[in-house]
Design a protein around this motif. Structure first.
Motif, PDB file in Angstrom:
ATOM      1  N   THR A  77       0.853  75.657  42.074  1.00  0.00           N
ATOM      2  CA  THR A  77       1.968  75.083  42.233  1.00  0.00           C
ATOM      3  C   THR A  77       2.486  75.430  43.672  1.00  0.00           C
ATOM      4  N   SER A 103       0.954  70.564  42.241  1.00  0.00           N
ATOM      5  CA  SER A 103       2.557  70.378  42.008  1.00  0.00           C
ATOM      6  C   SER A 103       3.487  71.016  43.471  1.00  0.00           C
ATOM      7  N   PHE A 104       3.914  70.456  44.626  1.00  0.00           N
ATOM      8  CA  PHE A 104       3.952  70.734  45.294  1.00  0.00           C
ATOM      9  C   PHE A 104       5.305  70.163  45.780  1.00  0.00           C
ATOM     10  N   TYR A 105       6.421  71.270  45.861  1.00  0.00           N
ATOM     11  CA  TYR A 105       7.809  71.623  46.498  1.00  0.00           C
ATOM     12  C   TYR A 105       8.014  71.506  48.072  1.00  0.00           C
ATOM     13  N   SER A 106       9.067  71.155  48.489  1.00  0.00           N
ATOM     14  CA  SER A 106       9.233  71.506  50.181  1.00  0.00           C
ATOM     15  C   SER A 106      10.627  70.993  50.556  1.00  0.00           C
ATOM     16  N   THR A 120       1.110  65.586  53.495  1.00  0.00           N
ATOM     17  CA  THR A 120       0.233  66.255  52.648  1.00  0.00           C
ATOM     18  C   THR A 120      -0.347  65.177  52.404  1.00  0.00           C
ATOM     19  N   SER A 131      -1.439  65.382  40.713  1.00  0.00           N
ATOM     20  CA  SER A 131      -0.505  65.571  41.622  1.00  0.00           C
ATOM     21  C   SER A 131       0.913  65.020  41.463  1.00  0.00           C
ATOM     22  N   GLN A 133       4.170  65.669  44.987  1.00  0.00           N
ATOM     23  CA  GLN A 133       5.200  66.566  45.112  1.00  0.00           C
ATOM     24  C   GLN A 133       6.699  65.889  45.721  1.00  0.00           C
ATOM     25  N   ASN A 135       9.651  66.256  48.529  1.00  0.00           N
ATOM     26  CA  ASN A 135      10.049  66.334  49.264  1.00  0.00           C
ATOM     27  C   ASN A 135      11.228  66.686  49.665  1.00  0.00           C
ATOM     28  N   GLY A 149       2.783  61.188  53.378  1.00  0.00           N
ATOM     29  CA  GLY A 149       2.923  62.391  52.072  1.00  0.00           C
ATOM     30  C   GLY A 149       1.208  61.027  52.038  1.00  0.00           C
ATOM     31  N   GLN A 164       4.706  61.125  43.886  1.00  0.00           N
ATOM     32  CA  GLN A 164       5.292  61.357  45.089  1.00  0.00           C
ATOM     33  C   GLN A 164       6.499  61.037  45.636  1.00  0.00           C
TER      34      GLN A 164
END
Lengths: 252, 267
Positions: A77, A103-106, A120, A131, A133, A135, A149, A164
């Motif tokens: 994460t 998981s990716f949070y921006s 990404t 996966s 994400q 943003n 993305g 995403q």
């Protein structure tokens, strides 16, 4: 190569190099960046879990590439906030083996002529990999922000899921924002989706807040904080909180 | 000197003239009721006083406690003591009512309010408008019912304690009990002899609960009649048709866009 072989929380100042998380470990990592160009590769061995907070100091311009490889049954994460002044070019590339979860949070603010790019790339290479994400972007004062993305589900990665969501608000006519979601699917039994929302700030909201006594700038900051709230509510990291307090006067 | 003095105010929205020379004076302790058919300028007047940038003041003067109101920004007007309870309050996603109100209180005062005092103030205001205290942790107006939005406007007014409240159809969408609650909250502020208000509504019921000291009728962007509660009773009984006979003013009906045909309707 930095090898993490014990559970725990670590703060790391990094320029470039490789990190390895041994099997069965649970690691929380705060990565603090203070150089312009940074490339990092992170290997998550089987059954390991990693939470990464990316803390960006005042660096102009900021170029960062992070490649993360998730072995079988590992979890990643990532939380990245780029509230700095100055251009940035951030690439997050994630390669997932079977049963891994990423998981990716921006949250990115592009202000005062900044030119920022977030790219990404999520590769579901093997079966049952998941996966996600999310943003958030804010563009104001003649700045630009491009969120690109990519999600790719490879042949053989059945039962995988790639999703995403990106949101972007643009404060003025001279600022530019763009979201480009791309999904490439080479397997049948999968789930993949994206959502994007891009729009101008609602002037009626500013009027409403001003009519209660907030200055125009305070009103805009309040709207920004509200916009980022779903992201900020997930973050519990001292270093990032310091940045938030300084940049957005945001206190937890 | 009047608290609020409006002289020959002309206002446009885009190219359309909405207000055609409004003249009005309001003093401390007065509550002025504004009545008009739809689309004749009631809400426009309130929005212009608050400084809504969608409206263009063509000419005229507005003094608030001797200060040229039209030269002040929206927040400066709020800090000077104006408050607009809106007909359609905005939603502010992600910002809690509590955070919003704290920022608003602190914007108006030199020293930040203490946490204890702030919570006490909120508790009291929530009780006054019959909203549960945990409602203040929800994002501003997000997911609120129509009635909750209106009560939230009044809650903000109670907390911010303006000296001139502009209340735009605060009774629309409220049930009978909620109207009583809202009226009682406004009347609580009226206990302060310096408090004044402009109250816009279509219905006599609200004015029975918040008795105005003055009543005005706006037609075609002008105040054509001034009076007392009897004017409200007359409109409530007879509508606006008697205006032409009595004042010689034609009521321009609001021109609505014509729908030629429905499209995309499955039959």
């Amino acid at each position: 190569m930095v090898n993490y072989d014990q559970n725990g929380s670590y703060i790391h100042k990094l320029s470039q190099g490789d990190l390895r998380i041994d099997t069965n470990l649970l690691i929380t990592l705060t990565l603090v960046f203070d150089v312009f160009d940074t490339q990092i590769k992170i290997d998550l061995k089987e059954n390991s879990s990693l939470i990464v907070y990316y803390v960006l100091k005042e660096i102009k311009p900021f170029n960062f590439t992070n490649v993360i490889v998730l072995e079988k049954n590992s979890n990643y994460t990532g939380y990245l906030l780029d509230l700095n002044e100055g251009d940035s070019n951030i690439i997050i590339e994630i390669k997932q083996k079977s049963l891994s979860n990423a998981s990716f949070y921006s949250g990115i603010i592009a202000d005062k002529n900044d030119k920022k790019i977030l790219e990404t790339k999520f590769y579901n290479e093997e079966n049952n990999s998941v996966s996600y994400q999310q943003n958030y972007g804010i563009v104001r004062n003649n700045a630009s922000l491009f969120i690109k993305g990519l999600g790719k589900i490879e042949k053989g990665a059945f039962n995988s899921n790639n999703r995403q969501d990106s949101r972007l608000i643009i404060f003025d006519e001279n600022s530019k924002g763009k979201i480009e979601p791309l999904l490439f699917i080479d397997e049948n039994e999968v789930q993949a989706s994206h959502s994007s929302a891009l729009g101008r700030i609602n002037e009626d909201q500013i009027f409403y807040l001003q009519s209660r006594g907030l200055s125009k700038e305070e009103a805009k900051k309040t709207i920004i904080k509200g916009f980022l709230a779903p992201l900020l509510s997930r973050i519990n990291n001292y270093e990032i909180n310091l940045v938030l307090k300084e940049k957005l006067n945001y206190e937890f | 000197m009047a608290k609020l003095s409006i002289k020959d105010l002309h206002v446009l929205v885009g190219n359309k003239k909405i207000l055609n020379g409004i003249n009005l004076e309001i003093n401390d302790g007065e509550v002025h009721a504004l009545l008009a058919p739809n689309g004749h300028g009631k809400s426009t007047l309130l929005a212009v006083l608050m400084g809504n940038p969608n409206y263009i003041v063509e000419k005229g003067e507005v003094l608030f406690n001797g200060v040229d109101l039209l030269k002040l920004s929206v927040d400066e007007r709020a800090k000077a003591g104006l408050f607009l309870a809106m007909q359609y309050p905005m939603t502010i996603p992600g910002v809690s009512v509590s955070d919003f109100l704290k920022s608003a209180i602190n914007a108006k005062s030199e020293k930040p309010i203490s946490l204890y005092k702030f919570i006490k103030t909120l508790e009291e205001a929530c009780q006054d408008v019959n909203l549960p205290l945990d409602m203040v942790h929800r994002p501003v107006n997000e997911g609120f019912s129509g009635g909750e939005k209106k009560r939230n406007e009044i809650l903000q007014m109670l907390v911010l304690k303006p000296s001139l409240a502009l209340l735009d159809e605060i009774d629309s969408g409220l049930d009978v009990d909620a109207i009583k609650i809202v009226a009682s909250a406004v009347n609580k502020l009226r206990e302060n002899p310096l408090f004044s208000a402009i109250l816009v509504s279509h219905y006599a019921r609200l004015f029975q609960l918040i008795t105005p000291t003055h009543v005005h009728i706006i037609i075609n962007g002008e105040i054509i009649a001034n009076g007392d509660f009897s004017l409200i009773e007359k409109i409530d009984k007879n509508g606006y048709d008697w205006i032409k006979a009595e004042y010689g003013v034609d009521i321009n009906k609001k021109v609505l866009p014509v729908s030629l045909e429905n499209c995309g309707v499955k039959r």
